[in-house]
Design a protein around this motif. Structure first.
Motif, PDB file in Angstrom:
ATOM      1  N   LEU A  33       0.818  -1.350  -0.164  1.00  0.00           N
ATOM      2  CA  LEU A  33      -0.030  -0.034   0.167  1.00  0.00           C
ATOM      3  C   LEU A  33       0.805   1.514   0.060  1.00  0.00           C
ATOM      4  O   LEU A  33       0.299   2.167  -0.052  1.00  0.00           O
ATOM      5  CB  LEU A  33      -0.921   0.027   1.256  1.00  0.00           C
ATOM      6  N   GLU A  34       2.246   1.277   0.234  1.00  0.00           N
ATOM      7  CA  GLU A  34       3.087   2.268   0.360  1.00  0.00           C
ATOM      8  C   GLU A  34       3.630   2.797  -1.168  1.00  0.00           C
ATOM      9  O   GLU A  34       2.619   3.174  -1.913  1.00  0.00           O
ATOM     10  CB  GLU A  34       4.152   1.823   1.183  1.00  0.00           C
ATOM     11  N   ASP A  35       4.855   2.867  -1.443  1.00  0.00           N
ATOM     12  CA  ASP A  35       5.324   3.631  -2.726  1.00  0.00           C
ATOM     13  C   ASP A  35       4.920   2.968  -3.871  1.00  0.00           C
ATOM     14  O   ASP A  35       4.948   3.761  -4.911  1.00  0.00           O
ATOM     15  CB  ASP A  35       6.851   3.524  -2.332  1.00  0.00           C
ATOM     16  N   SER A  36       4.599   1.724  -4.084  1.00  0.00           N
ATOM     17  CA  SER A  36       4.124   1.248  -5.442  1.00  0.00           C
ATOM     18  C   SER A  36       2.648   1.713  -5.611  1.00  0.00           C
ATOM     19  O   SER A  36       2.285   1.293  -6.674  1.00  0.00           O
ATOM     20  CB  SER A  36       4.263  -0.236  -5.659  1.00  0.00           C
ATOM     21  N   TRP A  65       1.074  -7.770   4.093  1.00  0.00           N
ATOM     22  CA  TRP A  65       0.859  -6.484   3.567  1.00  0.00           C
ATOM     23  C   TRP A  65       1.674  -5.289   4.064  1.00  0.00           C
ATOM     24  O   TRP A  65       2.019  -5.379   4.977  1.00  0.00           O
ATOM     25  CB  TRP A  65      -0.676  -6.289   3.442  1.00  0.00           C
ATOM     26  N   ARG A  66       2.035  -4.678   3.251  1.00  0.00           N
ATOM     27  CA  ARG A  66       2.576  -3.297   3.546  1.00  0.00           C
ATOM     28  C   ARG A  66       1.965  -1.953   3.992  1.00  0.00           C
ATOM     29  O   ARG A  66       1.006  -1.568   3.013  1.00  0.00           O
ATOM     30  CB  ARG A  66       4.017  -2.983   2.843  1.00  0.00           C
ATOM     31  N   ILE A  67       1.928  -1.345   4.998  1.00  0.00           N
ATOM     32  CA  ILE A  67       1.049  -0.244   5.319  1.00  0.00           C
ATOM     33  C   ILE A  67       1.989   0.972   5.138  1.00  0.00           C
ATOM     34  O   ILE A  67       3.203   0.785   4.706  1.00  0.00           O
ATOM     35  CB  ILE A  67       0.705  -0.094   6.909  1.00  0.00           C
ATOM     36  N   PRO A  96       7.301   0.374   7.007  1.00  0.00           N
ATOM     37  CA  PRO A  96       8.121   0.963   6.186  1.00  0.00           C
ATOM     38  C   PRO A  96       8.545   2.212   7.140  1.00  0.00           C
ATOM     39  O   PRO A  96       7.876   2.848   8.002  1.00  0.00           O
ATOM     40  CB  PRO A  96       7.664   1.315   5.019  1.00  0.00           C
ATOM     41  N   LYS A  97       9.986   2.639   6.897  1.00  0.00           N
ATOM     42  CA  LYS A  97      10.379   3.975   7.321  1.00  0.00           C
ATOM     43  C   LYS A  97      10.177   4.160   8.921  1.00  0.00           C
ATOM     44  O   LYS A  97      10.051   5.038   9.342  1.00  0.00           O
ATOM     45  CB  LYS A  97       9.844   5.155   6.548  1.00  0.00           C
ATOM     46  N   VAL A  98      10.592   2.951   9.580  1.00  0.00           N
ATOM     47  CA  VAL A  98      10.431   3.033  10.963  1.00  0.00           C
ATOM     48  C   VAL A  98      11.741   3.727  11.581  1.00  0.00           C
ATOM     49  O   VAL A  98      12.971   3.408  11.151  1.00  0.00           O
ATOM     50  CB  VAL A  98      10.436   1.377  11.425  1.00  0.00           C
ATOM     51  N   VAL A 128       9.862  -4.882  10.036  1.00  0.00           N
ATOM     52  CA  VAL A 128      10.046  -3.338   9.990  1.00  0.00           C
ATOM     53  C   VAL A 128      11.175  -3.139   8.799  1.00  0.00           C
ATOM     54  O   VAL A 128      12.114  -3.865   8.913  1.00  0.00           O
ATOM     55  CB  VAL A 128      10.275  -2.681  11.357  1.00  0.00           C
ATOM     56  N   GLN A 129      10.918  -2.182   8.335  1.00  0.00           N
ATOM     57  CA  GLN A 129      12.256  -1.592   7.211  1.00  0.00           C
ATOM     58  C   GLN A 129      12.982  -0.576   7.949  1.00  0.00           C
ATOM     59  O   GLN A 129      12.328   0.485   8.359  1.00  0.00           O
ATOM     60  CB  GLN A 129      11.311  -1.179   5.994  1.00  0.00           C
ATOM     61  N   ILE A 130      14.121  -0.779   7.849  1.00  0.00           N
ATOM     62  CA  ILE A 130      15.039   0.276   8.347  1.00  0.00           C
ATOM     63  C   ILE A 130      15.480   0.974   7.082  1.00  0.00           C
ATOM     64  O   ILE A 130      16.400   0.276   6.200  1.00  0.00           O
ATOM     65  CB  ILE A 130      16.313  -0.298   9.064  1.00  0.00           C
ATOM     66  N   GLU A 131      15.390   2.147   6.944  1.00  0.00           N
ATOM     67  CA  GLU A 131      15.444   2.874   5.577  1.00  0.00           C
ATOM     68  C   GLU A 131      15.898   4.504   5.718  1.00  0.00           C
ATOM     69  O   GLU A 131      15.710   5.155   4.644  1.00  0.00           O
ATOM     70  CB  GLU A 131      14.365   2.634   4.571  1.00  0.00           C
ATOM     71  N   SER A 132      16.274   4.920   6.769  1.00  0.00           N
ATOM     72  CA  SER A 132      16.481   6.200   7.111  1.00  0.00           C
ATOM     73  C   SER A 132      17.781   6.210   8.100  1.00  0.00           C
ATOM     74  O   SER A 132      18.006   5.401   8.830  1.00  0.00           O
ATOM     75  CB  SER A 132      15.497   6.868   7.937  1.00  0.00           C
ATOM     76  N   GLY A 158      16.644   2.220  -1.334  1.00  0.00           N
ATOM     77  CA  GLY A 158      16.539   3.373  -1.906  1.00  0.00           C
ATOM     78  C   GLY A 158      16.227   4.435  -0.980  1.00  0.00           C
ATOM     79  O   GLY A 158      16.801   5.593  -0.962  1.00  0.00           O
ATOM     80  N   ASP A 159      15.451   4.522   0.056  1.00  0.00           N
ATOM     81  CA  ASP A 159      15.091   5.355   0.938  1.00  0.00           C
ATOM     82  C   ASP A 159      16.152   5.774   1.858  1.00  0.00           C
ATOM     83  O   ASP A 159      16.452   7.013   2.097  1.00  0.00           O
ATOM     84  CB  ASP A 159      13.876   4.918   1.796  1.00  0.00           C
ATOM     85  N   TYR A 160      17.051   4.873   2.210  1.00  0.00           N
ATOM     86  CA  TYR A 160      18.284   4.959   2.928  1.00  0.00           C
ATOM     87  C   TYR A 160      19.319   5.746   2.242  1.00  0.00           C
ATOM     88  O   TYR A 160      19.885   6.640   2.663  1.00  0.00           O
ATOM     89  CB  TYR A 160      18.945   3.307   3.465  1.00  0.00           C
TER      90      TYR A 160
HETATM   91 MG    MG Z   1      11.174   2.319   0.996  1.00  0.00          MG
END
Ligand code: MG
Ligand code: COA
Length: 299
Positions: A33-36, A65-67, A96-98, A128-132, A158-160
């Motif tokens: 449900l996020e970036d795509s 599912w991704r919120i 994402p982006k935790v 959880v995604q670590i991306e920052s 990508g976000d990282y």
């Molecule tokens: Mg991302």
């Protein structure tokens, strides 16, 4: 726990792609449900995901599912609408982006309430995604916040890259001119935080899906560093990733021989021994046992 060698990401707005994903041989499919998904399409994508989760035959694979991020206005409906209507079909939610442990706690608390209210028998796991930069700075605290529910940390390259100021343009891509593995520090830090808390560590996607050699190189690097699996964004990436993260029969056989040789040396009251031209000791056995556990063999 079922393996997570490959997690295939599929836009939650696209029923055709979700149907295709349902028929693939892959450990986990994540409905995004996020970036795509474009922001205006998210309310409808929630309904499409609910329908896909309930009606398609997922052939026993893990479905997630991704919120959207906890800091976004989409977050609560992404979580609550989908979990209430299809949480009995969805094994995990990906956040994402935790950036901070409180975000994971918030999602876990809502999930507990929804599971109880709906009478779900299975817990909905968390990944959880670590991306920052902030998420990486806090990764040890994030990894420890929801024991029993948090199962995996996922790197988001990508976000990282954007967050830390690395100039590449290909998500998960290699950098021309950098002599080494660009994401060595990031991945290793995630892996250490994951292992210290009994979690899985998953590498992010490689967006250049027409470059199978680059995909295989980055997947192998992630495996050698200690990752359990990697994301895919296109069906053609699934088989190579599943393969790379599967136990290699020769390595499994060698691990079994190593354990036997070590037992024999212990019987002779020796801690270190010769084995196939090398020295082995208790540390070698731990390495072998991990290979055997990955292959589903009780060490
Ligand atoms: Mg991302
Ligand atoms: N999941 C399931 N099926 C997919 C898919 C995916 N992630 N990506 C492509 N397909 C399907 C296509 O629908 C097509 O099916 P068909 O042969 O039945 O028509 C087939 O695989 C071949 O696809 P192709 O034409 O090579 O690619 P495309 O131009 O349709 O799609 C992308 C390319 C990049 C737009 C698409 O792969 C995609 O959206 N990937 C996922 C993106 C995502 O989830 N991003 C967020 C996480 S980083």
């Amino acid at each position: 726990m079922k393996a997570r060698r490959c997690e295939l990401s599929v836009p939650g707005s696209n029923m055709k792609m979700m149907s295709k994903a349902a028929g693939l041989s892959v450990d986990e499919v994540l409905l995004d449900l996020e970036d795509s998904v474009a922001p205006e399409g998210r309310p409808e994508a929630r309904r499409t995901i609910i329908q896909a989760a309930r009606e398609l035959d997922w052939q026993g694979k893990r479905l997630a599912w991704r919120i959207n991020p906890v800091s976004s206005p989409y977050f609560y409906q992404d979580l609550i609408e989908v979990a209430e209507a299809a949480g009995d079909k969805l094994g995990a939610v990906i956040v994402p982006k935790v950036n901070r442990p409180e975000e994971v706690y918030t999602v876990a608390a809502l999930l507990s309430a929804i599971e109880t209210a709906q009478g779900f028998e299975q817990l909905i796991a968390l990944e959880v995604q670590i991306e920052s930069a902030e998420g990486m700075f806090n990764v040890e605290k994030i990894a420890a916040v929801a024991p029993g529910r948090l199962e995996a940390l996922i790197f988001g390259p990508g976000d990282y890259a954007a967050s830390i100021g690395a100039p590449g343009l290909t998500i998960g891509g290699k950098a021309q001119g950098y002599p080494g593995h660009l994401w060595h520090y990031a991945l290793s830090r995630i892996i250490v935080a994951a292992r210290a808390n009994g979690l899985e560590a998953i590498d992010g996607p490689y967006a250049a899906f027409k470059d199978p050699a680059g995909l295989e190189e980055t997947a192998l690097q992630a495996k050698l560093l200690g990752c359990d699996g990697k994301w895919a964004i296109h069906p053609s990436q699934v088989e190579p990733i599943q393969q790379i993260f599967s136990p290699v029969p020769e390595e499994v056989e060698r691990a079994q021989r190593l354990v036997e040789a070590y037992k024999a040396s212990l019987a002779e009251r020796k801690g270190a021994a010769r084995f196939e031209g090398e020295m082995i000791d208790a540390a070698s056995v731990k390495m072998a046992e991990r290979t055997l556990r990955r292959a589903g063999i009780k060490a």
